[in-house]
Design an enzyme around this catalytic site. Structure first.
Site, PDB file in Angstrom:
ATOM      1  N   GLY A  27       0.918  -1.186   0.495  1.00  0.00           N
ATOM      2  CA  GLY A  27       0.173  -0.198  -0.385  1.00  0.00           C
ATOM      3  C   GLY A  27       1.084   0.918  -0.225  1.00  0.00           C
ATOM      4  CD  GLU A  31       1.994   7.803 -11.242  1.00  0.00           C
ATOM      5  OE1 GLU A  31       2.298   7.213 -11.752  1.00  0.00           O
ATOM      6  OE2 GLU A  31       1.350   8.328 -11.267  1.00  0.00           O
ATOM      7  CG  HIS A  33       3.046   0.572  -5.560  1.00  0.00           C
ATOM      8  ND1 HIS A  33       3.455   1.895  -4.174  1.00  0.00           N
ATOM      9  CD2 HIS A  33       3.949   0.156  -4.728  1.00  0.00           C
ATOM     10  CE1 HIS A  33       4.564   1.303  -3.475  1.00  0.00           C
ATOM     11  NE2 HIS A  33       4.226   0.144  -3.615  1.00  0.00           N
ATOM     12  CD  GLN A  57       7.666  -8.184   4.383  1.00  0.00           C
ATOM     13  OE1 GLN A  57       7.082  -8.650   3.701  1.00  0.00           O
ATOM     14  NE2 GLN A  57       7.955  -6.673   3.729  1.00  0.00           N
ATOM     15  CE  LYS A 144      16.012  -4.018 -13.376  1.00  0.00           C
ATOM     16  NZ  LYS A 144      16.963  -3.765 -15.061  1.00  0.00           N
ATOM     17  CE  LYS A 145      13.353   1.353  -3.769  1.00  0.00           C
ATOM     18  NZ  LYS A 145      13.194   1.390  -2.597  1.00  0.00           N
ATOM     19  CD  GLN A 149      10.409  -8.459  -2.845  1.00  0.00           C
ATOM     20  OE1 GLN A 149      10.321  -7.210  -1.538  1.00  0.00           O
ATOM     21  NE2 GLN A 149      10.020  -6.916  -3.189  1.00  0.00           N
ATOM     22  CB  VAL A 172       8.888   4.800 -10.785  1.00  0.00           C
ATOM     23  CG1 VAL A 172       8.424   6.382 -11.471  1.00  0.00           C
ATOM     24  CG2 VAL A 172       8.330   3.581 -12.116  1.00  0.00           C
ATOM     25  CB  SER A 182       5.696   3.938   0.515  1.00  0.00           C
ATOM     26  OG  SER A 182       4.980   2.906   0.044  1.00  0.00           O
TER      27      SER A 182
HETATM   28  P1  AMP Z   1       5.980  -2.104  -1.411  1.00  0.00           P
HETATM   29  O1  AMP Z   1       4.961  -1.720  -1.433  1.00  0.00           O
HETATM   30  O2  AMP Z   1       7.097  -1.917  -0.778  1.00  0.00           O
HETATM   31  O3  AMP Z   1       6.570  -4.468  -1.089  1.00  0.00           O
HETATM   32  O4  AMP Z   1       6.047  -2.684  -3.344  1.00  0.00           O
HETATM   33  C1  AMP Z   1       5.616  -3.450  -4.101  1.00  0.00           C
HETATM   34  C2  AMP Z   1       6.039  -3.402  -4.614  1.00  0.00           C
HETATM   35  O5  AMP Z   1       6.939  -1.923  -5.853  1.00  0.00           O
HETATM   36  C3  AMP Z   1       7.656  -4.002  -5.014  1.00  0.00           C
HETATM   37  O6  AMP Z   1       7.398  -5.452  -5.879  1.00  0.00           O
HETATM   38  C4  AMP Z   1       8.358  -2.995  -5.133  1.00  0.00           C
HETATM   39  O7  AMP Z   1       9.815  -3.572  -5.573  1.00  0.00           O
HETATM   40  C5  AMP Z   1       7.606  -2.430  -6.483  1.00  0.00           C
HETATM   41  N1  AMP Z   1       8.260  -0.884  -6.373  1.00  0.00           N
HETATM   42  C6  AMP Z   1       8.551  -0.635  -5.176  1.00  0.00           C
HETATM   43  N2  AMP Z   1       9.111   1.100  -5.752  1.00  0.00           N
HETATM   44  C7  AMP Z   1       9.659   1.694  -7.099  1.00  0.00           C
HETATM   45  C8  AMP Z   1       9.905   2.178  -8.262  1.00  0.00           C
HETATM   46  N3  AMP Z   1      10.239   3.014  -6.852  1.00  0.00           N
HETATM   47  N4  AMP Z   1       9.789   1.763  -9.045  1.00  0.00           N
HETATM   48  C9  AMP Z   1       8.781   0.478  -9.613  1.00  0.00           C
HETATM   49  N5  AMP Z   1       8.135  -0.481  -8.737  1.00  0.00           N
HETATM   50  C10 AMP Z   1       8.817  -0.234  -7.451  1.00  0.00           C
END
Ligand code: AMP
Length: 285
Positions: A27, A31, A33, A57, A144-145, A149, A172, A182
């Site tokens: 959540g 952009e 996500h 986690q 890929k951020k 993982q 992004v 986040s």
């Molecule tokens: P999270 O909500 O942090 O668990 O992230 C959910 C998904 O969004 C994961 O696959 C992250 O790698 C991806 N994500 C987080 N930040 C970015 C970003 N800046 N650009 C692209 N994907 C992202």
């Protein structure tokens, strides 16, 4: 968009879909996500996003309680992306009893981020496997951020023979290079102006390698020192081979195309992670 909270309703809803693309998140959507939702749309007729802040986690001293929760605005953003289903399970449905069966990642899960966040990838892989079993997607999109993982989830899918294709999404960034996250919300205005230095440091190392440098340890140390001089507490700055995340050969035998530079460092009370390819390769990981 259908908002679904239970496994039964999810199963009924997904009977109607022919191909399902799944994007798991915690959540507080930005952009980054939403770019993954767009990738999902290109692969399947039904995109399922999930929002679940996974306690498993988070370490005991980490930010589970203060992790930003913005459910209403997240729903509006997903609607705008024409996401078909939002799966937002309750914690007591995901973990009705303590989760004693876990996915144990391979040793690389204890390196890099895993070295500084013990049990983190065990918690990530465990919840991702549970979500995969609930959603049963054809495709799952990961950013890929979070490069380590992405690698570990890919490995898990291969070794457990899960019939899911993992699709990577490019990181992004803001115009100044900071990867959207986040956790950027925690930064003070002054920290926000400093924050892009992590990306610039990784990029500088990557560009030096692209120009022929192979003294990776020197490059890493210089990057760490520069960040420390500007007030960061550095966990790691590391050059790795993108396949398997192993340490590159010190004689420079690894092709620079395959190398990536990863970093994690804390500014004030905010821990940021990022990584770059030595030579930019769109769409691959
Ligand atoms: P999270 O909500 O942090 O668990 O992230 C959910 C998904 O969004 C994961 O696959 C992250 O790698 C991806 N994500 C987080 N930040 C970015 C970003 N800046 N650009 C692209 N994907 C992202």
């Amino acid at each position: 968009m259908d908002l679904i909270q239970t496994a039964e309703t999810l199963r009924e809803r997904l009977e109607r879909a022919s191909k399902v693309a799944f994007v798991p998140t915690m959540g507080n959507l930005h952009e980054g996500h939403l770019s993954l939702m767009k990738i999902g749309k290109r692969h399947a007729d039904c995109v399922v996003a999930s929002i679940f802040v996974n306690r498993l986690q988070f370490g005991p001293n980490e930010d589970f309680d203060r992790y930003p929760r913005t459910f209403e605005s997240d729903c509006a953003k997903l609607e705008r992306e024409s996401v078909d289903v939002l799966f937002a399970p309750h914690e007591h449905d995901m973990y009705p009893t303590p989760q004693v069966y876990r996915v144990q990642p391979p040793p690389v899960g204890d390196e890099l981020d895993g070295a500084f966040r013990p049990g983190f990838f065990n918690g990530v892989c465990t919840v991702v496997l549970k979500l995969f079993n609930l959603v049963q997607p054809d495709y799952a999109v990961f950013g890929k951020k979070d490069r380590q993982q992405l690698k570990l989830v890919r490995g898990m899918v291969q070794q457990f023979n899960l019939p899911i294709q993992i699709v990577p999404g490019e990181t992004v960034r803001s115009d100044d290079g900071l990867a959207l996250s986040s956790r950027n919300n925690y930064l003070t205005p002054i920290e926000r102006t400093e924050a892009p230095r992590l990306y610039r440091t990784l990029r500088l190392i990557a560009d030096s390698i692209a120009e022929g440098r192979t003294d990776y340890a020197n490059l890493e140390a210089a990057g760490r020192a520069d960040l420390a001089r500007h007030g960061w507490r550095v966990d790691y700055i590391a050059v790795r081979n993108g396949i398997g995340l192993r340490i590159p050969h010190p004689e420079g035998f690894d092709h620079p195309n395959l190398l990536i530079v990863l970093g994690a460092a804390t500014l004030g009370s905010t821990r940021l992670i990022d990584n770059v390819d030595v030579i930019k390769k769109d769409g691959e990981d």
